[in-house]
Design a protein around this motif. Structure first.
Motif, PDB file in Angstrom:
ATOM      1  N   ASP A   1      16.657  82.204  53.137  1.00  0.00           N
ATOM      2  CA  ASP A   1      17.785  81.924  54.027  1.00  0.00           C
ATOM      3  C   ASP A   1      18.605  83.175  54.337  1.00  0.00           C
ATOM      4  O   ASP A   1      18.932  83.440  55.490  1.00  0.00           O
ATOM      5  CB  ASP A   1      18.715  80.868  53.406  1.00  0.00           C
TER       6      ASP A   1
ATOM      7  N   VAL B   1      23.355  81.130  54.685  1.00  0.00           N
ATOM      8  CA  VAL B   1      23.502  81.471  56.096  1.00  0.00           C
ATOM      9  C   VAL B   1      24.909  82.000  56.362  1.00  0.00           C
ATOM     10  O   VAL B   1      25.081  83.044  57.007  1.00  0.00           O
ATOM     11  CB  VAL B   1      23.199  80.244  56.980  1.00  0.00           C
ATOM     12  N   SER B   2      25.936  81.325  55.835  1.00  0.00           N
ATOM     13  CA  SER B   2      27.305  81.809  56.028  1.00  0.00           C
ATOM     14  C   SER B   2      27.462  83.198  55.446  1.00  0.00           C
ATOM     15  O   SER B   2      27.996  84.108  56.095  1.00  0.00           O
ATOM     16  CB  SER B   2      28.321  80.874  55.356  1.00  0.00           C
TER      17      SER B   2
ATOM     18  N   THR C   1      26.685  90.290  58.042  1.00  0.00           N
ATOM     19  CA  THR C   1      26.226  90.922  59.282  1.00  0.00           C
ATOM     20  C   THR C   1      27.414  91.550  59.992  1.00  0.00           C
ATOM     21  O   THR C   1      27.322  92.647  60.549  1.00  0.00           O
ATOM     22  CB  THR C   1      25.547  89.884  60.195  1.00  0.00           C
TER      23      THR C   1
ATOM     24  N   GLN D   1      16.032  88.802  59.625  1.00  0.00           N
ATOM     25  CA  GLN D   1      14.746  88.149  59.882  1.00  0.00           C
ATOM     26  C   GLN D   1      13.586  89.037  59.456  1.00  0.00           C
ATOM     27  O   GLN D   1      12.488  88.967  60.006  1.00  0.00           O
ATOM     28  CB  GLN D   1      14.636  87.749  61.350  1.00  0.00           C
TER      29      GLN D   1
ATOM     30  N   TYR E   1      16.686  85.647  56.485  1.00  0.00           N
ATOM     31  CA  TYR E   1      16.510  85.124  57.833  1.00  0.00           C
ATOM     32  C   TYR E   1      17.808  85.240  58.621  1.00  0.00           C
ATOM     33  O   TYR E   1      17.804  85.578  59.800  1.00  0.00           O
ATOM     34  CB  TYR E   1      16.043  83.666  57.776  1.00  0.00           C
ATOM     35  N   ALA E   2      18.941  84.977  57.946  1.00  0.00           N
ATOM     36  CA  ALA E   2      20.225  85.046  58.641  1.00  0.00           C
ATOM     37  C   ALA E   2      20.625  86.479  58.966  1.00  0.00           C
ATOM     38  O   ALA E   2      21.280  86.731  59.971  1.00  0.00           O
ATOM     39  CB  ALA E   2      21.314  84.377  57.802  1.00  0.00           C
TER      40      ALA E   2
ATOM     41  N   LEU F   1      25.754  85.793  57.575  1.00  0.00           N
ATOM     42  CA  LEU F   1      26.429  86.107  58.840  1.00  0.00           C
ATOM     43  C   LEU F   1      27.728  86.865  58.602  1.00  0.00           C
ATOM     44  O   LEU F   1      28.079  87.766  59.367  1.00  0.00           O
ATOM     45  CB  LEU F   1      26.680  84.818  59.630  1.00  0.00           C
TER      46      LEU F   1
END
Lengths: 271, 282
Positions: free
Chosen positions: B218, B104-105, B111, B225, B221-222, B108
């Motif tokens: 994961d 997740v980190s 991103t 999606q 999704y982060a 992001l």
């Protein structure tokens, strides 16, 4: 010569590819949003912990942090305890039982855990274990038992059988042999496996996403995902939250580098 | 002694895996009473599901890109870093670092890097005059899958370097010495010594990476999606959406069964191919 230039430039590029984004996040946690957009790599204008203070003041990160610690620590402790006992039983048993046990847990290695998404969700909803940290711990234990049994029993298999036999002749019961001989010897393997499991549990998103929707029960990865929506454009808050989520891992990595690499590599090689 | 582990494992791993078979034969929204539909779900999945076909294609492309690049980069950097010196140990530590972060980190962070307006990548491209290359990496269905695959490679190559280094350090130094005496070039040494001797490690790296890419959730999704327009949707994100967005639990169960069979088939094939190449087993 050409080889040297190629080698050094490749090594430098990849190192930069990792260090630059990491620095952006670390420096960004001390910056305002505007600073992040305009000068992502510059040193922050003011070195202060305002972002961390804001994050703690809104209370959005402290509870998930505690939840993550609770879930990860207990998942790992219980899994290691259970898995090492199984591994010990497999290693010690000269009868068919050991083989059956080993085969049973090998099935778990062959079937990826994702097959259980739907049934775990329905089962946990039925048992009211959704929205529960204990539920998450149970899921983690079940999912990581096969690989843990596999790694630890591989270690036990390499120990000389005589060690256990001598102890048994001296009248020690199985529990005693497990506790005073097997476990102390297995410390490096158990340490590496624990770190491997800790990383999995600390970072997992899929099962918390499925099982937890109550605000007070969320873990860190879930909270980070929510952040993306909540502070849609605030990368300063997001980076600060990422720092909070990563710092425990970074500290552990720097302290136990050897076990870390051993654990994550064993997990890959054996899994 | 093994009893507590066996009971948890049976109840929360084996029993759910079996009950998944039952769910796959049902039409069920997760709330009302499930309805038995036999093999309808399987037939629909294999003959009449365009989304599934698209996602399967995505996942196969994702797997091939990541396996090929991650394995070759891992081997390349490992050949550079086989010896233990201060610099190589430092670089290995840096390369391994992303592995300890959560998906997740990482998702992001990337991103932000990919952000079309404020992101670091496009800002850098514009600064050096390559405005044309400043694309909407995650928001354009043409690039999203590759952007996500690139992040996955950034994330896990260091781990492969470490696995390869462990493998390469086992190769006896005499082999390289003998090759040098024979006047072999660096490339010949790689082709005739390193590559064949590292094949067992390659088998491990390829198998692990393949499984990882079929289980990826994961990170996707982060980052996206699965979007835009399912362009970066992979099998597990699709299963998740089928169940928890579309409320088709029975159908999602069918999809997971397909996923498992696929993973088993692919790993079995790889094992066969790499073993034959290895020459140790037939």
């Amino acid at each position: 010569m050409i080889y040297k230039i190629f080698k050094n430039s490749m090594l430098t590029i990849f190192a930069a590819a990792i260090l630059v984004p990491s620095s952006i996040v670390i420096l960004g946690s001390f910056k305002s949003d505007v600073e992040i957009y305009t000068k992502p790599l510059a040193l922050p204008l003011h070195w202060n912990l305002n972002n961390f203070r804001t994050l703690i003041a809104t209370g959005s990160v402290w509870t998930p942090f505690k939840n993550s610690v609770f879930v990860a620590v207990f998942s790992v402790l219980i899994t290691i305890f259970l898995a090492s006992m199984v591994a010990f039983a497999i290693a010690r048993s000269i009868t068919i039982t050991g083989k059956v046990l080993f085969a049973m847990f090998s099935i778990g290695l062959a079937i990826p855990g994702q097959v259980n998404i739907i049934p775990i969700f329905t089962l946990f909803t039925k048992l009211h274990l959704n929205n529960s940290l204990y539920g998450l711990i149970l899921v983690n234990i079940a999912l990581t038992l096969p690989i843990s049994v596999f790694i630890i029993s591989a270690f036990f298999r390499d120990l000389p059988k005589e060690l256990f036999e001598v102890a048994s002749i001296d009248g020690a019961n199985q529990w005693r042999v497990y506790r005073s001989i097997a476990m102390p010897l297995a410390r490096p393997a158990v340490g590496a496996t624990s770190i491997f499991l800790f990383v999995i549990c600390w970072n997992d998103l899929l099962y918390p996403l499925m099982l937890i929707n109550e605000l007070g029960k969320k873990t860190l990865p879930l909270t980070l995902i929510d952040f993306r929506g909540e502070f849609a454009t605030s990368y300063s808050m997001l980076f600060t939250a990422i720092m909070v989520a990563s710092i425990p891992m970074v500290i552990m990595y720097l302290l136990f580098q050897r076990s870390f690499i051993a654990g994550l590599t064993a997990g890959a090689v054996k899994g | 002694m093994a009893f507590p582990a066996i009971s948890i494992y049976s109840f929360l791993y084996l029993y759910p895996a079996l009950s998944n078979l039952l769910y796959s034969t049902q039409r069920w929204d997760g709330v009302t009473k499930p309805e038995f539909v036999g093999l309808t779900n399987f037939v629909h999945l294999l003959t009449n599901d365009d989304l599934f076909r698209k996602v399967l294609g995505n996942n196969i492309r994702f797997t091939i890109i990541v396996v090929v690049l991650q394995t070759s980069l891992g081997l390349l950097f490992a050949t550079f870093l086989t010896k233990n010196t201060k610099t190589t140990i430092f670089l290995r530590t840096v390369y391994f670092f992303p592995t300890i972060l959560s998906s997740v980190s990482v998702g992001l962070i990337w991103t932000f890097l990919y952000d079309p307006n404020y992101g670091f990548i496009n800002a850098t491209l514009k600064a050096i005059g390559l405005d044309k290359l400043a694309l909407n990496w995650l928001g354009d269905s043409k690039y999203s899958l590759y952007a996500v695959a690139f992040t996955q490679i950034w994330f896990h190559t260091g781990q492969m370097v470490v696995i390869y280094v462990a493998g390469l350090q086992q190769i006896p130094a005499e082999l390289y010495e003998a090759a040098e005496v024979d006047g072999a070039t660096r490339w010949q040494q790689f082709k005739n010594v390193t590559w064949p001797m590292a094949l067992p490690t390659t088998a491990v790296v390829v198998a692990y990476t393949t499984i990882q890419t079929f289980r990826a959730f994961d990170l996707i999704y982060a980052m996206t999606q699965g979007g835009p327009l399912n362009s970066s949707d992979l099998l597990v994100t699709m299963v998740y959406n089928t169940a928890f967005v579309g409320y088709k639990f029975g159908y999602a169960a069918t999809q997971t069964i397909f996923l498992v069979l696929l993973v088993m088939l692919v790993t079995w094939l790889q094992r066969r191919v790499l073993r034959t190449n290895d020459g140790t087993k037939k």
